[in-house]
Design an enzyme around this catalytic site. Structure first.
Site, PDB file in Angstrom:
ATOM      1  N   HIS A   1     -39.077  13.613  22.038  1.00 14.01           N
ATOM      2  CA  HIS A   1     -38.277  14.771  21.649  1.00 14.01           C
ATOM      3  C   HIS A   1     -37.029  14.859  22.517  1.00 14.01           C
ATOM      4  O   HIS A   1     -37.111  14.770  23.732  1.00 14.01           O
ATOM      5  CB  HIS A   1     -39.123  16.034  21.816  1.00 14.01           C
ATOM      6  CG  HIS A   1     -38.567  17.218  21.099  1.00 14.01           C
ATOM      7  ND1 HIS A   1     -37.395  17.812  21.492  1.00 14.01           N
ATOM      8  CD2 HIS A   1     -39.008  17.902  20.025  1.00 14.01           C
ATOM      9  CE1 HIS A   1     -37.153  18.827  20.662  1.00 14.01           C
ATOM     10  NE2 HIS A   1     -38.108  18.900  19.772  1.00 14.01           N
TER      11      HIS A   1
ATOM     12  N   ARG B   1     -34.720  13.620  15.484  1.00 17.14           N
ATOM     13  CA  ARG B   1     -35.096  13.537  16.891  1.00 17.14           C
ATOM     14  C   ARG B   1     -34.962  12.142  17.488  1.00 17.14           C
ATOM     15  O   ARG B   1     -34.513  11.993  18.620  1.00 17.14           O
ATOM     16  CB  ARG B   1     -36.538  14.007  17.036  1.00 17.14           C
ATOM     17  CG  ARG B   1     -36.665  15.468  16.741  1.00 17.14           C
ATOM     18  CD  ARG B   1     -38.080  15.939  16.769  1.00 17.14           C
ATOM     19  NE  ARG B   1     -38.108  17.387  16.587  1.00 17.14           N
ATOM     20  CZ  ARG B   1     -39.206  18.105  16.487  1.00 17.14           C
ATOM     21  NH1 ARG B   1     -40.385  17.521  16.551  1.00 17.14           N
ATOM     22  NH2 ARG B   1     -39.148  19.404  16.336  1.00 17.14           N
TER      23      ARG B   1
END
Lengths: 660, 252
Positions: free
Chosen positions: A289, A353
């Site tokens: 992330h 992401r």
């Protein structure tokens, strides 16, 4: 603080990665025909169990996060006898609770052109064309019902002044289809599922066993027949039989030690199922992330995520001059490099992401990184605060700003956040067919524990959607198809398969307790995490992976000789729990490395340094790798067996994913 | 930083328990309170001693697992925060810190600092939900909810179930916990059909579990990491009186 001991590893680098190829997987129960009608027609073809017979069927659900709690509650409503096992002291503690940003649904309440097709397309493209069309379309289809159900449960989603639901945009989409409850969407959705579960407990349909951890899955004559669990308070080992077993035990990001996962999240349930014959699909597909608070010291026990929703209003930048040590506020606009906006003008700060994470790594590798370690980039809200005012920004992100300030001691109102990528979610997991059943009849995997819907990269706000889709709207239908065949099976724990599984579990506990070495479990886990992060993280290469493979194997051997686990197995022993979980991470870590090594292409999260475009983007190889890699356990120390499930694209054309 | 820790040690529920003193050194001010305990436990394992058991999981303030009574306060010296979000920079170098479990009769001690808070789940089982089966919901936008009501419902719904309200209360009352759920559902149109039954049954369960009565001192709201306002308790009291003293209009 005490010195962190590093474990010396002998330099033995002969590449020992190997695997054998088994038969391809040709049957996944995906229906054929029109994409829009597949799920409906499939549901109509599934076997049913009459209400009076449902009462005779026992289902074991392991884990009570979004997927497990929603499945257990829904199965209880249907009338099955459900037993739920959680290692937490309450089902409300599962890690789904920490999800911040939101949940996608193709409601088109915004009139912005959203549709089931578009959500399907964004998800399959976001996953870099490594997921099944049938599954992803179904996910988009049921997303609509999830929002209806959650609102009926009383979940306080954000609303407009007219009283209607509000939505916002999220990475990888050009529509506003993300429903949210401030920065606590996961909490609110989980508490909804938890409450539904508690209602079934009160009604006597579901029994929840707290502080019970699964330590083995019992497979007899090729079918799942039950589980072995340990009561974490007393240390007692129990055999539990059921007509079907549902694993909803989440992902394995904690293999990396440092991740955004809760500390107790672990792979033991799915790994034990794998060792009993369940295929493990795409283990190396791990989402990193982009927006997490960077590590600050060796003592650090976890990394904290800052929701992706922040990229709606925050702008990512680094100083144009490498090594610029000025305070960010004093760097003038023309000396700031908004690299995401420059590289990806059409999606800007809202690229998926994997792309945002890699871009952050790239600018840091080039020397532009900021902060004490040079491994961070700025996420700046000053423009948004100017445009919308403090009040609006507080409404949107207040709790996240507070959390950031508590952890770092810096206020995002005054200075940009410093962020860096961290391990967050695992797209890989147990292989399941369209019915969410593993290749072991009677054994199901739902939520993050399975591999099904996100391909090689998950879009933001899709994990909550998938967990609840599986639990509320898919499994309750598909499990009946199997249970209808089990009506006349009498459950018994008095079988050789149960006895063997129990014996092996007891031996494993005894072995780890009797080692009585000199190093703690955490020391080994940190070391494992570092190897995986360096070689099987943001970027992977054949040589790095080979080296990592020998290192992990070496470390695993040392673990069994040198680990020190205090206490006994007959009491509340948190170190014993941890040791068993970490021992499984070692074996899984090896498989992750094998999978990353074998996939000689880049796709989604999986960037092989050998296969990238000149601009550093993932270079897919659809001719050779458009398949799901489902690995079979071949036995202790033996090379795993690879089964390929080919991915057919009949409705979308895999393209080079462009967010430029 | 260096600290002296006085920690409650209790082998199991039957054991009587006692304080033991430990020293930790070299702690970074940026370490969290739980990370400081990690350092202590690593040291204890190396010394061949039994590490201190404590509950924790998400370590970002949302799962409600952690709960330590630090220097006489639930979740430590700062208001409205979980133990995992407490950082060592809030202590002075050389401080002596006393660490106990959350103490309340309905929270029996399991080991050291770990307590059993399942009593809270049993309160929820008595009606902390809207009885809707999967599959029967109408379209999500078919019932508009005024934004102020939705926002207040959210404020009450954020309870993390940590039990700090009980630990902070001199009567070990679970009133703030129960009131948070009662008030959350009372704000919403979907919560109305079961509103009377809910408050009656949840309050009754609170008594069965052995939680004390509320005497409105407000210690709970000071410690509550989710900042559940005391107004929730007022809402519960109103609903409780209304449910018990007025005839139910739904029954003609």
């Amino acid at each position: 603080m005490s010195e962190i001991l590093t474990i010396p590893i002998p330099t033995k680098t002969e590449p020992s990665i190997s695997w054998t190829e088994g038969s391809p997987i040709l049957e996944n129960r995906c229906p054929s025909g029109d994409l829009e009608k597949r799920w409906t027609r499939h549901k109509d073809s599934l076997r049913l169990v009459a209400p009076h017979n449902k009462r005779k069927l026992e289902v074991i659900v392991v884990g009570a996060g979004l997927a497990g709690a929603s499945a257990a509650a829904s199965l209880g409503e249907l009338g099955y006898q459900v037993k739920v096992f959680v290692y937490h002291n309450s089902p409300r503690r599962a890690h789904s609770i920490a999800a911040q940003g939101g949940i996608n649904a193709a409601k088109n309440y915004r009139n912005d052109g959203d549709s089931i097709w578009r959500l399907f397309y964004d998800t399959i493209k976001g996953g870099d064309f490594r997921a099944r069309e049938s599954n992803v379309y179904r996910l988009a289809e049921v997303s609509v019902k999830i929002i209806d159900h959650c609102v009926a449960q009383g979940i306080p989603f954000a609303r407009e002044y007219g009283g209607y639901l509000d939505t916002r945009s999220f990475g990888g989409a050009q529509l506003m289809r993300t429903f949210y409850a401030r920065g606590q969407t996961g909490q609110q959705l989980l508490l909804g599922a938890y409450a539904a579960l508690q209602r079934q407990v009160e009604l006597g349909n579901v029994k929840v066993f707290y502080n019970h951890e699964l330590l083995d899955v019992v497979v007899d004559e090729g079918r799942a027949r039950g589980v072995i669990v340990r009561n974490l308070i007393t240390g007692e080992i129990h055999r539990v039989a059921g007509h079907a077993v549902v694993l909803a035990t989440g992902g394995y990001g904690n293999a990396y030690y440092l991740s955004t996962n809760a500390k107790l999240s672990n792979a033991t349930a799915i790994w034990r199922a794998h060792r009993r014959g369940a295929f493990f699909a795409n283990p190396s597909f791990v989402q990193i992330h982009p927006t997490c608070i960077p590590q600050s010291g060796e003592y650090q026990s976890k990394l904290t995520l800052m929701s992706e929703s922040l990229r709606n209003d925050g702008r990512v930048w680094v100083p144009r001059t490498p090594g610029d040590k000025r305070a960010p506020q004093s760097i003038p606009e023309n000396e700031r490099w908004y690299y995401l906006e420059e590289w990806y003008p059409s999606f800007g700060n809202l690229v998926p992401r994997d792309i945002a994470s890699r871009a952050a790594k790239r600018v840091c590798d080039m020397g532009y990184g900021v902060g004490p370690t040079g491994r961070a980039v700025y996420l700046d809200f000053s423009d948004a605060i100017k445009r919308f005012g403090r009040e609006v920004i507080y409404q949107r992100y207040g709790n996240l700003f507070e959390m950031y300030e508590e952890i770092t001691g810096e206020s995002p109102w005054e200075t940009p956040m410093r962020i860096y990528p961290a391990v967050h979610y695992t797209m890989g997991g147990l292989w399941v067919d369209y019915n969410l059943m593993t290749n072991i009849p009677g054994l199901y995997a739902i939520g993050e524990a399975n591999f099904s819907d996100h391909g090689a990269n998950r879009l933001g706000a899709s994990a909550l959607m998938q967990g609840l889709a599986d639990g509320y709207f898919i499994l309750p239908y598909t499990i009946g198809d199997y249970l209808a065949t089990q009506l006349f099976v009498k459950n018994s724990t008095d079988t050789a398969a149960f006895a063997d599984a129990e014996k092996e579990t007891r031996e494993r506990i005894e072995k780890v307790l009797s080692t009585k070495g000199t190093r703690t479990v955490d020391e080994f886990h940190r070391e494992l995490g570092k190897i995986l992060w360096d070689s099987c993280g943001l970027a992977r290469s054949a040589s790095g992976l080979s080296e990592a493979f020998s290192k992990v194997r070496e470390l695993r051997e040392r673990f069994w000789q040198e680990v020190r686990v205090p206490g006994t197995g007959h009491e509340f022993n948190q170190n014993l729990e941890k040791a068993l979980r970490v021992s499984d991470f070692f074996e899984l870590g090896e498989l992750m490395i094998v999978d990353a090594y074998h996939r000689e292409e880049s796709c989604g999260c999986h960037l092989r340094e050998e296969y990238q475009t000149e601009e550093g983007e993932a270079l897919r190889n659809d001719n050779e790798y458009a398949y799901v890699a489902a690995w079979e356990w071949a036995g202790e120390g033996k090379p795993p067996i690879l089964h390929k499930e080919p991915l057919k694209f009949e409705f979308v054309k895999p393209t080079v994913r462009s967010y430029k | 930083m260096r600290f002296t820790l006085r920690i409650w040690r209790q082998k199991n529920a039957q054991d009587q328990g006692r304080f033991e003193t430990y020293e930790v050194d070299g702690i970074s001010p940026d370490a969290s309170f739980l990370e400081m305990l990690d350092v202590l436990n690593e040291k204890l394992i190396h010394e061949g001693k039994d590490p201190v058991a404590f509950d924790h999981d998400c370590r970002e303030g949302i799962c409600g697992s952690c709960g330590l009574f630090i220097n006489g306060r639930a979740h430590g010296p700062l208001p409205n925060i979980t133990t995992c979000r407490l950082y060592m920079r809030h202590f002075k170098d050389g401080d002596t810190i006393t660490i106990e479990p959350f103490r309340a009769k309905p929270f029996p001690i399991i080991k050291d600092l770990v307590v059993d808070r399942s009593a809270l789940d049993r309160i929820i089982q008595k009606g902390g939900y809207i009885s809707v089966n999967t599959g029967s919901a109408p379209d999500a936008n078919s019932i508009p909810v005024p934004k102020p009501a939705a926002d207040r419902a959210f404020d009450y719904a954020t309870c993390i179930g940590c039990g700090a309200c009980v630990a902070a209360c001199k009567n070990a009352s679970a009133m703030l916990f129960t009131a948070a759920k009662v008030s959350h559902l009372a704000m919403l149109p979907q919560g109305q059909p079961e509103r009377r039954q809910r408050v009656k049954r949840m309050v009754a369960q609170m008594d069965i579990e052995g939680f004390g009565h509320c005497s409105n001192t407000g210690a709970c709201a000071v410690e509550c990491p989710a900042k559940i306002p005391l107004a929730a308790i007022a809402q519960l009291q109103r609903d409780f009186i209304w449910a018990n003293l007025t005839p139910d209009p739904q029954i003609k």
